[in-house]
Design a protein around this motif. Structure first.
Motif, PDB file in Angstrom:
ATOM      1  N   TYR A   7      -9.512   2.556   9.304  1.00  0.00           N
ATOM      2  CA  TYR A   7      -8.460   1.736  10.166  1.00  0.00           C
ATOM      3  C   TYR A   7      -7.147   1.629   9.248  1.00  0.00           C
ATOM      4  CZ  TYR A   7      -6.245  -2.221  12.092  1.00  0.00           C
ATOM      5  OH  TYR A   7      -5.405  -2.956  12.849  1.00  0.00           O
ATOM      6  N   GLN A   8      -7.470   1.274   7.992  1.00  0.00           N
ATOM      7  CA  GLN A   8      -6.160   0.859   7.026  1.00  0.00           C
ATOM      8  C   GLN A   8      -5.606   2.059   6.792  1.00  0.00           C
ATOM      9  OE1 GLN A   8      -8.269  -0.322   3.581  1.00  0.00           O
ATOM     10  NE2 GLN A   8      -8.355  -2.681   4.294  1.00  0.00           N
ATOM     11  N   LEU A   9      -6.193   3.494   6.877  1.00  0.00           N
ATOM     12  CA  LEU A   9      -5.619   4.561   6.557  1.00  0.00           C
ATOM     13  C   LEU A   9      -4.783   5.095   7.920  1.00  0.00           C
ATOM     14  CD1 LEU A   9      -5.115   7.343   4.983  1.00  0.00           C
ATOM     15  CD2 LEU A   9      -7.253   8.042   5.989  1.00  0.00           C
ATOM     16  N   ARG A  10      -5.162   4.557   8.906  1.00  0.00           N
ATOM     17  CA  ARG A  10      -4.560   4.978  10.151  1.00  0.00           C
ATOM     18  C   ARG A  10      -3.218   4.170  10.163  1.00  0.00           C
ATOM     19  NH1 ARG A  10      -8.212   3.799  13.322  1.00  0.00           N
ATOM     20  NH2 ARG A  10      -9.068   6.080  13.369  1.00  0.00           N
ATOM     21  N   ILE A  13      -0.722   5.585   7.858  1.00  0.00           N
ATOM     22  CA  ILE A  13       0.067   6.468   8.418  1.00  0.00           C
ATOM     23  C   ILE A  13       1.107   6.148   9.446  1.00  0.00           C
ATOM     24  CG2 ILE A  13      -0.527   8.708   9.994  1.00  0.00           C
ATOM     25  CD1 ILE A  13      -3.215   8.876   8.373  1.00  0.00           C
ATOM     26  N   ASN A  14       0.456   5.057  10.415  1.00  0.00           N
ATOM     27  CA  ASN A  14       1.368   4.754  11.360  1.00  0.00           C
ATOM     28  C   ASN A  14       2.898   4.200  10.697  1.00  0.00           C
ATOM     29  OD1 ASN A  14      -0.346   5.796  13.443  1.00  0.00           O
ATOM     30  ND2 ASN A  14      -1.335   3.739  13.634  1.00  0.00           N
ATOM     31  N   GLU A  15       2.559   3.236   9.729  1.00  0.00           N
ATOM     32  CA  GLU A  15       3.713   2.614   8.860  1.00  0.00           C
ATOM     33  C   GLU A  15       4.607   3.768   8.568  1.00  0.00           C
ATOM     34  OE1 GLU A  15       6.290   0.192   7.541  1.00  0.00           O
ATOM     35  OE2 GLU A  15       4.630  -0.175   9.216  1.00  0.00           O
ATOM     36  N   LYS A  16       3.667   4.780   7.753  1.00  0.00           N
ATOM     37  CA  LYS A  16       4.997   5.810   7.205  1.00  0.00           C
ATOM     38  C   LYS A  16       5.269   6.602   8.435  1.00  0.00           C
ATOM     39  CE  LYS A  16       3.843   5.198   2.940  1.00  0.00           C
ATOM     40  NZ  LYS A  16       5.097   4.882   2.030  1.00  0.00           N
ATOM     41  N   SER A  17       4.909   6.799   9.448  1.00  0.00           N
ATOM     42  CA  SER A  17       5.473   7.518  10.562  1.00  0.00           C
ATOM     43  C   SER A  17       6.704   6.883  11.238  1.00  0.00           C
ATOM     44  CB  SER A  17       4.470   7.764  11.777  1.00  0.00           C
ATOM     45  OG  SER A  17       3.391   8.708  11.359  1.00  0.00           O
ATOM     46  N   ARG A  18       6.594   5.320  11.244  1.00  0.00           N
ATOM     47  CA  ARG A  18       7.683   4.594  11.675  1.00  0.00           C
ATOM     48  C   ARG A  18       9.020   4.602  10.629  1.00  0.00           C
ATOM     49  NH1 ARG A  18       3.396   1.138  13.329  1.00  0.00           N
ATOM     50  NH2 ARG A  18       3.500  -0.046  11.465  1.00  0.00           N
ATOM     51  N   GLN A  19       8.342   4.694   9.329  1.00  0.00           N
ATOM     52  CA  GLN A  19       9.379   4.831   8.105  1.00  0.00           C
ATOM     53  C   GLN A  19      10.082   5.967   8.477  1.00  0.00           C
ATOM     54  OE1 GLN A  19       7.665   3.786   4.529  1.00  0.00           O
ATOM     55  NE2 GLN A  19       7.199   1.779   5.092  1.00  0.00           N
ATOM     56  N   ILE A  20       9.229   7.074   8.575  1.00  0.00           N
ATOM     57  CA  ILE A  20       9.940   8.486   8.683  1.00  0.00           C
ATOM     58  C   ILE A  20      10.944   8.600  10.067  1.00  0.00           C
ATOM     59  CG2 ILE A  20       9.691  10.887   9.183  1.00  0.00           C
ATOM     60  CD1 ILE A  20       6.784  10.365   7.207  1.00  0.00           C
ATOM     61  N   SER A  21      10.488   7.867  10.987  1.00  0.00           N
ATOM     62  CA  SER A  21      11.372   7.906  12.199  1.00  0.00           C
ATOM     63  C   SER A  21      12.615   7.164  11.746  1.00  0.00           C
ATOM     64  CB  SER A  21      10.460   7.421  13.293  1.00  0.00           C
ATOM     65  OG  SER A  21       9.251   8.013  13.509  1.00  0.00           O
ATOM     66  N   ALA A  22      12.585   6.075  11.207  1.00  0.00           N
ATOM     67  CA  ALA A  22      13.675   5.217  11.065  1.00  0.00           C
ATOM     68  C   ALA A  22      14.643   5.836  10.045  1.00  0.00           C
ATOM     69  CB  ALA A  22      13.118   3.767  10.520  1.00  0.00           C
TER      70      ALA A  22
END
Length: 217
Positions: A7-10, A13-22
């Motif tokens: 769960y923490q890994l997911r 990953i989601n946080e990094k995806s949002r950062q990458i998108s931003a």
């Protein structure tokens, strides 16, 4: 790896995806802004180049107009001077720029022998300076005066003219005022030539009471 780790890994990953998108969106915005600024700068450079070209063209057009005007004035004033004096005289105008302002100097040449030499008008006598001033006035008035119907007043126009040139200068005045096609008023103490060349002559004298009276002759 337990459920919590997954769960923490997911989440990470989601946080990094949002950062990458931003970051990607910010990069695209910066790229769009850069493109817009580059296009604007290119337009400014084009406008500057156009302004420089326009200024150069205007400067050349102005110089050409000044040169054309100079030639017209030289010819007109020379003709008038030669009409009063003789064909040995020429008027030359030198154009220049002083303190970023257009300027002009007037030179008088006289044929001496086979050459035309610059002369000092003060040494010529005969009212040459006054005739030249009048010639410029007449030429400029005729060239730019248009339909201006205002009359012209000449105050003692022959005061510096030698007696030997008085008649020719008076004749020149008659021709020049006719050339201007304007009503003219001449104020003068010269009574021998000028009064015979005008339509109406008035003698103005001051009486014992200090009052000036005009009498038509």
């Amino acid at each position: 790896m337990n459920m919590i780790d997954h769960y923490q890994l997911r989440q990470r990953i989601n946080e990094k995806s949002r950062q990458i998108s931003a970051a990607k969106a910010k990069k695209e915005l910066l790229e769009a802004t850069l493109t817009q600024k580059t296009e604007h700068l290119a337009q400014l450079n084009t406008d500057v180049e156009k302004a420089i070209i326009a200024r150069e063209l205007l400067s050349k057009a102005t110089e050409s107009a000044r040169e054309d005007g100079k030639k017209i004035l030289e010819a007109a004033v020379t003709e008038i001077v030669q009409m009063v004096f003789d064909s040995n005289y020429e008027v030359e105008i030198a154009l220049s720029t002083r303190a970023n302002n257009p300027a002009a100097d007037v030179y008088i040449k006289k044929k001496i022998g086979a050459n035309h030499e610059l002369i000092n008008v003060e040494n010529e006598g005969g009212g040459l300076r006054d005739v030249i001033s009048l010639a410029f006035f007449v030429a400029v008035t005729r060239l730019v005066g248009g339909d201006n119907g205002a009359f012209i007043t000449f105050d003692e126009p022959t005061k510096a003219v030698s007696k030997g040139k008085a008649e020719s200068v008076a004749m020149a005045f008659e021709r020049l005022t006719s050339y201007l096609n304007k009503q003219s008023i001449i104020i003068t103490h010269e009574r021998e030539y000028l009064p015979n060349l005008v339509q109406n002559v008035y003698l103005v004298e001051q009486g014992p009471d200090g009052i000036s009276k005009a009498e038509e002759l």
